[in-house]
Motif scaffolding. Structure first.
Motif, short mmCIF file in Angstrom:
data_model
loop_
_atom_site.label_atom_id
_atom_site.label_comp_id
_atom_site.label_asym_id
_atom_site.label_seq_id
_atom_site.Cartn_x
_atom_site.Cartn_y
_atom_site.Cartn_z
N LYS A 333 25.03 66.14 45.50
CA LYS A 333 26.92 66.27 45.06
C LYS A 333 26.73 64.53 44.63
CE LYS A 333 29.31 69.93 46.88
NZ LYS A 333 30.30 70.73 47.55
N ILE A 334 26.04 64.07 45.65
CA ILE A 334 26.29 62.75 45.05
C ILE A 334 25.67 62.09 44.62
CG2 ILE A 334 25.63 59.95 46.40
CD1 ILE A 334 26.02 61.56 49.65
N TYR A 335 24.36 62.48 43.88
CA TYR A 335 23.39 61.95 43.25
C TYR A 335 24.04 62.70 42.05
CZ TYR A 335 19.46 59.64 45.69
OH TYR A 335 18.77 58.74 46.60
N TYR A 336 24.10 64.21 42.62
CA TYR A 336 25.07 64.21 40.53
C TYR A 336 26.38 63.65 40.10
CZ TYR A 336 27.29 67.77 37.38
OH TYR A 336 28.04 68.50 36.33
N ALA A 337 27.03 63.33 40.90
CA ALA A 337 27.69 62.65 40.53
C ALA A 337 27.76 61.21 40.09
CB ALA A 337 28.86 62.07 41.97
N LEU A 338 26.55 60.33 40.35
CA LEU A 338 26.28 59.16 39.88
C LEU A 338 25.08 59.15 38.90
CD1 LEU A 338 25.63 57.99 43.53
CD2 LEU A 338 27.61 57.51 41.84
N LYS A 339 24.93 60.30 38.23
CA LYS A 339 24.29 60.85 36.90
C LYS A 339 24.42 59.55 35.98
CE LYS A 339 24.63 64.96 35.77
NZ LYS A 339 24.29 65.56 35.49
N GLY A 340 23.57 58.74 35.89
CA GLY A 340 23.64 57.36 34.67
C GLY A 340 23.62 56.06 35.91
N CYS A 341 23.04 56.44 36.33
CA CYS A 341 23.59 54.87 36.88
C CYS A 341 22.57 53.67 36.96
CB CYS A 341 23.78 54.88 39.05
SG CYS A 341 24.00 53.61 39.13
N PRO A 342 22.49 53.05 36.42
CA PRO A 342 20.86 52.10 36.20
C PRO A 342 20.19 51.50 37.48
CG PRO A 342 23.05 50.51 35.30
CD PRO A 342 23.90 52.20 35.63
N ASN A 343 18.87 51.52 37.57
CA ASN A 343 18.10 50.91 38.31
C ASN A 343 18.28 51.90 39.52
OD1 ASN A 343 17.84 48.83 36.65
ND2 ASN A 343 19.30 48.46 37.22
N VAL A 387 15.19 37.14 42.40
CA VAL A 387 16.53 37.08 41.83
C VAL A 387 16.58 38.13 40.19
CG1 VAL A 387 17.42 36.10 39.39
CG2 VAL A 387 16.26 34.26 41.51
N ARG A 388 15.40 38.58 40.19
CA ARG A 388 14.79 39.84 39.27
C ARG A 388 15.47 40.83 40.48
NH1 ARG A 388 12.71 42.68 34.66
NH2 ARG A 388 13.50 44.10 34.49
N ALA A 389 14.85 41.24 41.29
CA ALA A 389 15.18 42.32 41.76
C ALA A 389 16.81 41.98 42.74
CB ALA A 389 14.57 42.75 43.48
N LEU A 390 17.09 40.96 43.15
CA LEU A 390 18.49 40.82 42.63
C LEU A 390 19.62 41.35 41.56
CD1 LEU A 390 18.32 38.05 45.25
CD2 LEU A 390 18.98 39.79 46.31
N LEU A 391 19.79 41.64 40.97
CA LEU A 391 20.22 41.28 39.79
C LEU A 391 20.21 43.33 38.89
CD1 LEU A 391 19.57 38.46 36.98
CD2 LEU A 391 21.32 39.40 37.77
N ASP A 392 18.47 43.46 39.59
CA ASP A 392 19.01 44.64 39.04
C ASP A 392 19.49 45.86 39.39
OD1 ASP A 392 16.88 44.36 37.19
OD2 ASP A 392 15.04 44.32 38.44
N VAL A 393 19.65 45.13 41.60
CA VAL A 393 20.16 46.19 41.91
C VAL A 393 21.63 45.83 41.97
CG1 VAL A 393 20.57 46.13 45.21
CG2 VAL A 393 18.57 45.65 44.27
N SER A 394 21.54 44.42 42.16
CA SER A 394 24.01 44.07 41.31
C SER A 394 24.27 44.80 40.10
CB SER A 394 23.90 42.47 40.99
OG SER A 394 23.48 42.21 40.21
N GLU A 395 23.21 44.86 39.33
CA GLU A 395 23.79 45.62 37.79
C GLU A 395 23.80 47.28 38.65
OE1 GLU A 395 22.45 47.22 33.59
OE2 GLU A 395 20.62 45.91 35.00
N ALA A 396 23.02 48.09 39.67
CA ALA A 396 23.28 48.91 39.95
C ALA A 396 24.85 49.30 40.11
CB ALA A 396 22.14 49.76 41.13
N LEU A 397 24.77 47.68 41.83
CA LEU A 397 26.47 48.40 42.51
C LEU A 397 28.00 48.25 41.45
CD1 LEU A 397 24.56 45.67 45.80
CD2 LEU A 397 25.10 48.36 45.17
#
Length: 544
Positions: A333-343, A387-397
């Motif tokens: 249910k968590i993953y279904y609700a979050l479909k489309g989340c980048p990264n 920095v690239r990793a932090l940007l990718d993670v923060s985009e998802a957050l």
């Protein structure tokens, strides 16, 4: 559970020793013996010593001209690895290996000679290939015992196709023939992991001809190889079996027809038996190419079912197992609700079915399938990659916050690298919840989680705290650009504020990180950087 013979290919043995052991251990299985007893020593060096002793003890019996069973000697001598060109592959598979002769009793020879068009068998009143003859007499020559159900065909498929293959090559099978196993037919019905490592043999099976099995086989094989020219497999509609090669061309997986067999006919069953000896040789050659080119190991248990969840790698997917139906449903249910989340990794499984007790377990667990398979041991080793990793993670957050969700479990153990896309990705999003659900304490490890999670209400600032923790725990990244280093550490201090209201927003964090990327881009225009720090791919057993 991963095949115990996976240890063989990781032990300090020569390639020649590994090839000999692969054949001999496969023959032990054919005789109904368990080869895993040879792998109980505590260290790789001790295991290698035990296996060398086994080789030495069995060598006189194998080489002895007076031995009653020539199976080991015959298989070892003629089933040598080879990788023919795709254009000539069909002809290679259908031709008896030069010099290969299987000695059988006169009685068995009289039963098989009319169908042995290439002279594979010869009669002998003395030494014989007892192991091969036993399988020939018990499974190949008698008519297959099949009924009206698909289940009744499974034994026939295995006896006529997969069991002979294990005689000629060390193959560990993963079989998903039950459509209610919870993985929703996202994997082929049969996957053969050669050397218990690389999925080079796949199959689709069905009772009748209601579907396009070959198309289904192709659709389930996302290409994840770097160098090998093709893999092998088959489709079986009843006892009509088609042998195929799958290869990658023009950006997609394609198939090439190799041979077709009607296994109701004894002549075709005998012919297929010979063909499987050549299939074993080709799979052995492809396996060697995988080793040489450091292909990712495609099947292994990353985590056993000890903390409520197991993780298995299977080809380009990740299979996670949970102890209860409720836990599996909650995660789905968590993953279904979050479909489309980048990264963020994607759950491929459909909604689990509970009605009438039809929900199925596999190996005592309830399964979900995820994609893509990621490198979970990769870590940033430069300021640029951090920095690239932090940007990718923060985009998802940031996406989660916009949807009024909180991740709640941000640390490097839940950040993995998609090496194909070059993107750092959130995984194991199993503690996530909505703003409205975060009203009570949710105690996790206090060293890597925001303090307010232990006491009561918590919101998106816990994810900001997690972002700061990623910076603080990236201790192996050299501070080549002092300005960037100062910005990052100042940001981590702000993110770690005890009072959640004193922490910056995720959007503010992204502004700071973008400024770091700009500084680094200007600073490194004339020098190259190494993006990833990880061990030798051949030693990396936690790629995911």
């Amino acid at each position: 559970m991963a095949d115990p013979l996976i240890d063989l290919w990781n032990l300090p043995l020569s390639n020649d020793e590994k090839c000999q052991l692969s054949v001999k251990l496969g023959m032990l299985r054919l005789e109904g013996k368990d080869p895993s007893v040879l792998f109980l020593a505590p260290t790789p060096e001790d295991k290698a010593d035990v296996l060398r002793s086994f080789l030495k003890e069995s060598a006189p019996r194998i080489a002895n001209e007076n031995s009653l069973d020539l199976t080991y000697k015959t298989v070892s001598e003629y089933c040598t690895p080879v990788v023919p060109e795709l254009q000539g592959l069909a002809g290679f598979l259908l031709k008896r290996p030069d010099g290969l002769t299987i000695r059988v009793s006169s009685r068995t020879y009289n039963r098989v000679r009319d169908y042995d068009v290439q002279g594979l068998f010869e009669p002998s009143d003395g030494d014989r290939c007892l192991g091969l003859e036993e399988h020939l007499s018990g499974c190949i020559l008698p008519p297959p015992e099949t009924g009206v159900s698909e289940l009744s065909f499974i034994q026939a498929w295995d006896n006529l196709i997969n069991t002979p293959l294990r005689v000629f090559m060390n193959v560990a099978f993963s079989k998903d023939r039950n459509t209610n196993t919870g993985i929703d037919n996202l994997l082929p019905d049969v996957v053969g992991y050669v050397g218990a490592r690389f999925s080079l043999w796949i199959a689709e099976e069905e009772l009748g001809g209601t579907g396009n099995l070959l198309k289904e086989l192709v659709s389930k094989r996302n290409w994840c190889y770097k160098a090998i020219p093709y893999i092998l497999g088959y489709s079986a509609s009843g006892l009509a079996v088609t042998l195929v090669a799958l290869y990658y061309e023009g950006g997609r997986v394609k198939s090439r027809h190799l041979a077709t067999f009607n296994l109701y006919e004894i002549g075709d069953r005998v012919k297929l038996f010979m063909v499987m000896s050549n299939v074993g040789r080709v799979l052995g050659g492809l396996h060697d190419m995988c080793i040489i080119n450091n292909e990712n190991t495609e099947f292994e248990v990353v985590k056993g079912i000890t903390t409520g969840k197991s993780v298995r790698l299977a080809g380009d997917q990740v299979i996670k197992g949970y102890l209860t139906k409720g836990r599996r449903m909650k995660v789905w249910k968590i993953y279904y609700a979050l479909k489309g989340c980048p990264n963020m990794e994607t759950c491929l499984s459909r909604k689990p079915r509970h009605e009438n007790g039809s929900f199925k377990r596999r190996i005592g667990e309830y399964m979900l399938s995820f994609s893509p398979r990621l490198n979970r041991t990769a870590r940033p080793s430069t300021q640029e990659s951090l920095v690239r990793a932090l940007l990718d993670v923060s985009e998802a957050l940031a996406w989660l916050k916009e949807k009024r969700w909180i991740h709640r479990d941000v640390h490097w153990g839940n950040v993995a690298l998609d090496e194909v896309a070059g993107v750092w990705t959130l995984i194991d999003v199993e503690e996530a919840c909505t703003f409205e659900e975060a009203t009570t304490a949710h105690p996790l490890n206090s060293r890597v989680h925001a303090p307010e999670m232990l006491t009561g209400y918590h919101g998106s600032p816990v994810d900001v705290w997690g972002l700061g923790h990623l910076i603080r725990s990236a201790s192996n990244v050299p501070a080549l650009n002092k300005m960037v280093d100062e910005v990052l550490w100042e940001l981590s201090e702000k993110c770690s504020a005890v009072d959640p209201s004193d922490r910056p927003s995720i959007a503010d964090c992204r502004v700071e990180l973008e400024s770091c990327r700009t500084l680094l881009s200007e600073d490194s225009m004339d020098c190259g950087t190494v993006e990833i720090s990880r061990s030798d791919p051949r030693a990396n057993v936690e790629t995911m």
